[in-house]
Design a protein around this motif. Structure first.
Motif, mmCIF file in Angstrom:
data_model
loop_
_atom_site.group_PDB
_atom_site.id
_atom_site.type_symbol
_atom_site.label_atom_id
_atom_site.label_comp_id
_atom_site.label_asym_id
_atom_site.label_seq_id
_atom_site.Cartn_x
_atom_site.Cartn_y
_atom_site.Cartn_z
ATOM 1 N N ARG A 122 37.350 -2.882 84.156
ATOM 2 C CA ARG A 122 37.172 -2.055 83.035
ATOM 3 C C ARG A 122 35.520 -1.691 82.826
ATOM 4 N N SER A 123 35.297 -0.655 81.927
ATOM 5 C CA SER A 123 34.146 -0.158 81.781
ATOM 6 C C SER A 123 33.029 -1.057 81.337
ATOM 7 N N VAL A 124 31.548 -0.574 81.524
ATOM 8 C CA VAL A 124 30.688 -1.660 80.907
ATOM 9 C C VAL A 124 30.744 -1.566 79.400
ATOM 10 N N MET A 125 31.023 -0.669 78.819
ATOM 11 C CA MET A 125 31.184 -0.746 77.207
ATOM 12 C C MET A 125 32.362 -1.184 76.760
ATOM 13 N N GLU A 126 33.283 -1.355 77.455
ATOM 14 C CA GLU A 126 34.619 -2.169 77.055
ATOM 15 C C GLU A 126 34.351 -3.863 77.438
ATOM 16 N N ASN A 127 33.578 -3.953 78.359
ATOM 17 C CA ASN A 127 33.153 -5.482 78.501
ATOM 18 C C ASN A 127 32.070 -5.805 77.499
ATOM 19 N N LEU A 128 31.184 -4.932 76.884
ATOM 20 C CA LEU A 128 30.341 -5.086 76.072
ATOM 21 C C LEU A 128 30.885 -5.450 74.664
ATOM 22 N N TRP A 129 31.996 -4.633 74.335
ATOM 23 C CA TRP A 129 32.520 -4.869 72.915
ATOM 24 C C TRP A 129 33.837 -5.473 72.964
ATOM 25 N N LEU A 130 34.096 -6.215 74.105
ATOM 26 C CA LEU A 130 35.520 -7.044 74.439
ATOM 27 C C LEU A 130 35.751 -7.830 73.087
ATOM 28 N N GLY A 131 37.080 -7.704 72.461
ATOM 29 C CA GLY A 131 37.498 -8.281 71.437
ATOM 30 C C GLY A 131 36.906 -8.051 69.901
ATOM 31 N N ARG A 132 36.087 -6.715 70.001
ATOM 32 C CA ARG A 132 35.680 -6.443 68.721
ATOM 33 C C ARG A 132 35.343 -4.710 68.876
ATOM 34 N N PHE A 133 36.307 -4.214 69.442
ATOM 35 C CA PHE A 133 36.231 -2.909 69.628
ATOM 36 C C PHE A 133 36.126 -1.975 68.351
ATOM 37 N N PRO A 134 35.332 -0.953 68.235
ATOM 38 C CA PRO A 134 35.236 -0.361 66.935
ATOM 39 C C PRO A 134 36.513 0.810 66.809
ATOM 40 N N LYS A 135 37.343 0.835 65.819
ATOM 41 C CA LYS A 135 38.515 1.188 65.529
ATOM 42 C C LYS A 135 38.296 2.450 64.229
ATOM 43 N N TYR A 136 39.216 3.400 64.626
ATOM 44 C CA TYR A 136 39.486 4.307 63.203
ATOM 45 C C TYR A 136 41.070 4.539 63.019
ATOM 46 N N SER A 137 41.297 4.701 61.949
ATOM 47 C CA SER A 137 42.919 4.900 61.403
ATOM 48 C C SER A 137 43.176 6.195 61.423
ATOM 49 N N LEU A 138 44.510 6.602 61.757
ATOM 50 C CA LEU A 138 45.046 7.622 61.546
ATOM 51 C C LEU A 138 46.601 7.156 60.910
ATOM 52 N N GLY A 139 46.541 7.355 59.390
ATOM 53 C CA GLY A 139 47.500 6.811 58.671
ATOM 54 C C GLY A 139 47.464 5.242 58.755
ATOM 55 N N PRO A 140 48.820 4.901 58.876
ATOM 56 C CA PRO A 140 48.901 3.282 59.178
ATOM 57 C C PRO A 140 48.481 2.774 60.664
ATOM 58 N N ILE A 141 48.161 3.615 61.629
ATOM 59 C CA ILE A 141 47.992 3.343 62.810
ATOM 60 C C ILE A 141 46.520 3.425 63.268
ATOM 61 N N LYS A 142 45.832 2.277 63.942
ATOM 62 C CA LYS A 142 44.616 2.092 64.166
ATOM 63 C C LYS A 142 44.386 2.384 65.771
ATOM 64 N N PHE A 143 43.418 3.250 65.996
ATOM 65 C CA PHE A 143 43.073 3.666 67.516
ATOM 66 C C PHE A 143 41.629 3.099 67.716
ATOM 67 N N ILE A 144 41.619 2.751 69.025
ATOM 68 C CA ILE A 144 40.067 2.422 69.522
ATOM 69 C C ILE A 144 38.891 3.784 69.491
ATOM 70 N N ASP A 145 37.833 3.600 68.720
ATOM 71 C CA ASP A 145 36.980 4.615 68.917
ATOM 72 C C ASP A 145 36.144 4.514 70.024
ATOM 73 N N HIS A 146 36.353 5.270 71.127
ATOM 74 C CA HIS A 146 35.577 5.248 72.374
ATOM 75 C C HIS A 146 34.384 5.767 72.271
ATOM 76 N N LYS A 147 34.252 6.999 71.231
ATOM 77 C CA LYS A 147 33.039 7.609 71.052
ATOM 78 C C LYS A 147 31.909 6.672 70.227
ATOM 79 N N LYS A 148 32.454 6.086 69.270
ATOM 80 C CA LYS A 148 31.465 5.122 68.787
ATOM 81 C C LYS A 148 30.972 3.855 69.677
#
Length: 504
Positions: A97-123
């Motif tokens: 996995r990438s450096v940034m995924e390892n860095l924020w593992l377990g606490r990924f920033p997220k955004y919502s589209l309606g009831p569904i949450k997605f990982i905010d890769h840009k943030k």
């Protein structure tokens, strides 16, 4: 109740495992805005204590106070949420996995589209860039971790711990894989954290480093707290005496080996990989300890792994007892009476979930197969017990999982593994890395005794005093090239460093 102005207090902590008393009535106080160093031989209980603080182990008795409040952790997530972060000695990232995924593992920033949450890769990327910039670390956020050097992975773990905004940060051997520049960066980070009131527990076997960065030093021995001292009042000799319970007047055993005729001759060896070693030539004599020094990136590990058949060679030759050998695999290397103790014992050495016996006989299993094609357990058990006694391996039994042994004792098991193959040429890559001063002395005795018996020993080390104290000759490398070969009796640390930074 906890007393005084302390960010963390440990009161009467005890912890036992089957056959081993790891901690006994340990009490330590950590002040906010200070570096509290923790020192002791391997097996003294340092890592066990830290794992109790971080929720990995549950103590049998005793209390932990954080900012005056009693806390109990069932897991490391609870410890993190309470404000305790830890940089582990064992580097166990998610390699694919990438450096940034390892860095924020377990606490990924997220955004919502309606009831569904997605990982905010840009943030996630932007936060990683900002953190690395603030820490002055040059690590690309999108590259896979498996492509990073060991020192970069270590830096990533440091960044991850700092990003938790913790009140207490535990650093377990944080500089074991860092370059000199990266160590300087880490010390700058530590000073900034101190100014923010963070309490830092700093575990290291490097005494000079401790005296430079620590405010207080607690010393442990055999699972007990020996005492806590102001760092400014300590010296190397005082620390060593308190750690081992005896004077170590000499850091290195007397040399008893006498080098003889040439056994290994390497001529113009060049790696098949670009940006690795090039045109390397040297020879090693029977009964000689041949040291290889250099800084991170000198390609020392790549060289010795190529000698053992783990990496391909583009050109050049290797002669053993005058006969040219094209060693393409470790199996072939073993047939030529070669052995390799690798740099990363926890990654490429031990099998943590197997017993001491299983780890010890692993490289020579054919010797233990009977006529029915089955492992002769009794023979393996006898040889394991014999090597445990010979090398003074501290283990409750041959059936103990090797992961439960201290680093120094794990290293002795790896030495024994290769002794059982009866090698003539031993390649040791950082044989005392992460090992305390007492266990180092025992390892040095083993190395010198091997040479005295006529074995060729090739030893890679990043510690200049070790190279000077144990080796007969030292080959120095810089960026894949040999910059000099010195007789130890004429060498100095300054000369080794000059050659290690001599770009050609």
């Amino acid at each position: 109740m906890a007393e005084g102005n302390f960010v963390l207090q440990v009161k009467g902590l005890s912890k036992s495992f089957p056959g081993v008393r790891a901690l006994h009535n340990v009490s330590i106080d950590v002040k906010p805005g200070s570096v509290h160093a923790l020192m002791g031989e391997n097996g003294a209980g340092k890592s066990t204590l830290m794992k109790c603080l971080f929720g990995i182990y549950e103590p049998d008795s005793g209390d932990i106070f954080l900012n005056g409040q009693k806390v109990e952790f069932d897991n490391s997530r609870q410890a993190l949420n309470a404000g305790i972060s830890m940089i582990h000695q064992e580097l166990l990232p998610v390699p694919y996995r990438s450096v940034m995924e390892n860095l924020w593992l377990g606490r990924f920033p997220k955004y919502s589209l309606g009831p569904i949450k997605f990982i905010d890769h840009k943030k996630m990327y932007e936060d990683a860039v900002a953190l690395f910039k603030d820490l002055e670390m040059d690590i690309p956020p999108k590259v896979w971790v498996r492509e990073l050097s060991v020192s970069k992975v270590q830096s990533l773990e440091i960044a991850k711990a700092v990003s938790q905004n913790a009140k207490v940060i535990i650093m377990d051997e944080p500089t074991s894989s860092l370059t000199e520049h990266e160590v300087s960066q880490l010390f700058g980070i530590i000073n900034r954290l101190k100014n923010q009131g963070v309490g830092i527990i700093y575990i290291s076997h490097k005494i000079e480093e401790i005296l430079k960065i620590a405010d207080e030093v607690s010393i442990m021995r055999d699972g007990e707290h020996i005492g806590t001292y102001d760092a400014k009042n300590l010296t190397n000799d005082i620390i060593i005496k308190q750690m081992v319970g005896r004077d170590l007047t000499h850091r290195f055993p007397p040399k008893t080996n006498i080098p003889g005729e040439t056994v290994v001759e390497v001529k113009n060896l060049t790696s098949a990989h670009n940006h690795s070693f090039f045109d390397v030539s040297f020879n090693v004599r029977r009964g000689e300890i041949f040291g290889i020094g250099g800084l991170v990136g000198a390609q020392r590990t790549e060289l010795v792994e190529s000698l053992f058949g783990l990496r391909p060679i583009k050109s050049g030759s290797v002669l053993i007892n005058g006969a040219e050998q094209i060693i393409k695999s470790p199996t072939h290397a073993k047939l030529e009476k070669m052995a390799l103790v690798t740099e990363e014992r926890r990654v490429t050495g031990i099998i943590p979930m197997r017993s001491v016996k299983d780890n010890m006989i692993l490289a020579n299993l054919k010797k233990y197969v009977n006529k029915l094609g089955l492992i002769d357990e009794r023979k393996g058990e006898n040889d394991t017990k014999e090597n445990i006694a010979t090398l003074n391996v501290k283990t409750p039994s041959t059936k103990t999982l090797i992961r439960d042994l201290s680093g120094g004792n794990q290293q002795k098991v790896l030495f024994a593994r290769w002794f059982l193959t009866e090698p003539d040429i031993l390649i040791l890559d950082e044989p005392t890395r992460g090992i305390d001063v007492g266990a180092k002395y025992e390892i040095y005795n083993i190395i010198i005794e091997l040479a005295r018996k006529g074995k060729c020993v090739i030893m890679v080390s990043s510690e200049m005093p070790e190279l000077l104290g144990v080796s007969d000759r030292i080959m120095v490398m810089c960026e894949g090239r040999v910059t000099g070969i010195l007789d130890t009796k004429d060498a100095t640390q300054e000369e080794i460093m000059r050659l290690a930074t001599k770009f050609m």
